[in-house]
Design an enzyme around this catalytic site. Structure first.
Site, short mmCIF file in Angstrom:
data_model
loop_
_atom_site.label_atom_id
_atom_site.label_comp_id
_atom_site.label_asym_id
_atom_site.label_seq_id
_atom_site.Cartn_x
_atom_site.Cartn_y
_atom_site.Cartn_z
N TYR A 250 0.84 -1.31 -0.01
CA TYR A 250 0.13 -0.30 -0.13
C TYR A 250 0.66 1.16 0.11
CZ TYR A 250 -3.72 -3.21 1.69
OH TYR A 250 -4.54 -4.33 1.92
N HIS A 258 -6.02 2.25 -1.12
CA HIS A 258 -5.97 0.91 -1.74
C HIS A 258 -4.56 0.38 -2.22
CE1 HIS A 258 -10.26 0.44 -2.33
NE2 HIS A 258 -10.50 1.56 -2.88
N LYS A 290 -3.85 -4.59 -9.74
CA LYS A 290 -2.64 -3.99 -9.25
C LYS A 290 -1.31 -4.51 -10.01
CE LYS A 290 -4.40 -5.72 -4.90
NZ LYS A 290 -5.53 -4.65 -4.81
#
EC number: 4.6.1.16
Length: 337
Positions: A250, A258, A290
């Site tokens: 993070y 997020h 991600k």
């Protein structure tokens, strides 16, 4: 426990049970998060709904890399819970039982007061709705059913009324309130405060006692290297199991941000990686929205025997970096597919 906190006021007590590290106090969780940027995983459930896994609370479970980081920063004490209990003294046992009796007595007093308040509220409503006649009819119905007449309860002696009331027995979660719980470090034992060592202030002490051996392998050392390198860069981390990596990364506190990356650790610069693993990592990162990081750690340790020798010598307790870390970011481009 009070003696331990007085001796080490700035250190966080980590309670080790069955090889898993926990934080039991809210103040310790706050200190770990605000001062050291460590999040852990809440793992406690509600007492009345023990099988749910949505609303979790204390204790906070730490991942091994977080424990190692705190010990290397001289910010924690590792307590072996299985060895921290000794036979309580007579005074400690009596004080513990007295606290339990006081808690039960206070519960019953609150229950009796609530019953009396509810009774008075119902009687006041009956008087306002139908005068004394409605109240008398209610008492007559209770008497016909064999119930205890409402006015008879206050006439009962207070001690007998309290004795009849039910109560809830609370089992304390943390060990700190139990009699005979005496964590003791080597320094405390040498000063004569306690005699049985069961708390450790360094990786070397914990390893020699056999209660904490992490990191022991080359892969574990590489994970620590990646964790501390990303931590120094200002990132927060947690376990990456849900997203197919070793860590989920993070850019700030997870309560506000997020995660941006999932991180997979390569133990050595020579570790091979199949091409389909690279493709799978890129596609997996894209699937969970991600970027997938391949983190190659070079700890300059050639084998696990050398790693054990460094641990025994206390070389892992310094602020020296575990090694150099290089990163590659993978993302699935697609190219029209």
């Amino acid at each position: 426990m009070d003696a331990l906190r007085a001796r080490y006021p700035d250190r966080i007590p980590i309670h080790l049970s069955n090889g898993i590290a926990y934080l039991w106090e809210v103040s310790d969780v706050e200190q770990a998060r605000t001062q050291h940027h460590l999040c852990g995983l809440l793992s406690g459930t509600l007492p009345l709904i023990p099988q749910q896994n949505v609303f979790l609370g204390l204790p906070l479970r730490l991942i091994p890399e977080e424990v190692v980081y705190l010990l290397r920063q001289n910010a924690a004490i590792l307590i072996d819970e299985a060895q921290a209990f000794v036979t309580p003294t007579f005074e400690e046992r009596e004080a513990f039982l007295q606290r339990q009796e006081q808690d039960i007595h206070q519960q019953k007093e609150r229950t009796l007061a609530q019953q009396q308040e509810q009774r008075e509220r119902i009687e006041a409503k009956l008087r306002s709705d139908g005068g004394n006649g409605a109240l008398e009819r209610r008492r007559a119905r209770q008497a016909a059913k064999g119930q205890v007449d409402a006015p008879a309860v206050p006439e009962m002696p207070a001690s007998e009324a309290l004795e009849r009331l039910p109560y809830v027995h609370y089992t304390p979660g943390p060990s700190t309130t139990l009699p005979g719980y005496r964590p003791c470090t080597q320094a405390m034992a040498e000063s004569g405060t306690e005699a049985h060592v069961n708390a450790y202030t360094s990786l070397q002490e914990a390893y020699q006692a056999g209660v904490w051996t992490y990191p022991e392998t080359l892969e574990q050392r590489a994970r620590c290297a990646v964790f501390e390198d990303l931590h120094e860069r200002g990132y927060f981390m947690s376990t990456g199991l849900r997203f197919g990596g070793d860590f989920v990364v993070y850019p700030g506190d997870p309560l506000r941000y997020h995660s941006h990356y999932t991180a997979a650790v390569l133990a050595t610069p020579e570790q091979p990686m199949a091409a389909y693993h690279i493709v799978a990592s890129g596609r997996l990162g894209t699937a969970v929205k991600k970027s997938h990081l391949l983190c190659q750690a070079n700890t300059r340790i050639v084998n696990e025997e050398e790693a054990r020798e460094r641990r025994i010598a206390g070389l892992d307790d310094t602020n020296e970096r575990w090694g150099d870390v290089e990163y590659w970011s993978l993302a699935w481009a697609g190219f029209g597919t």
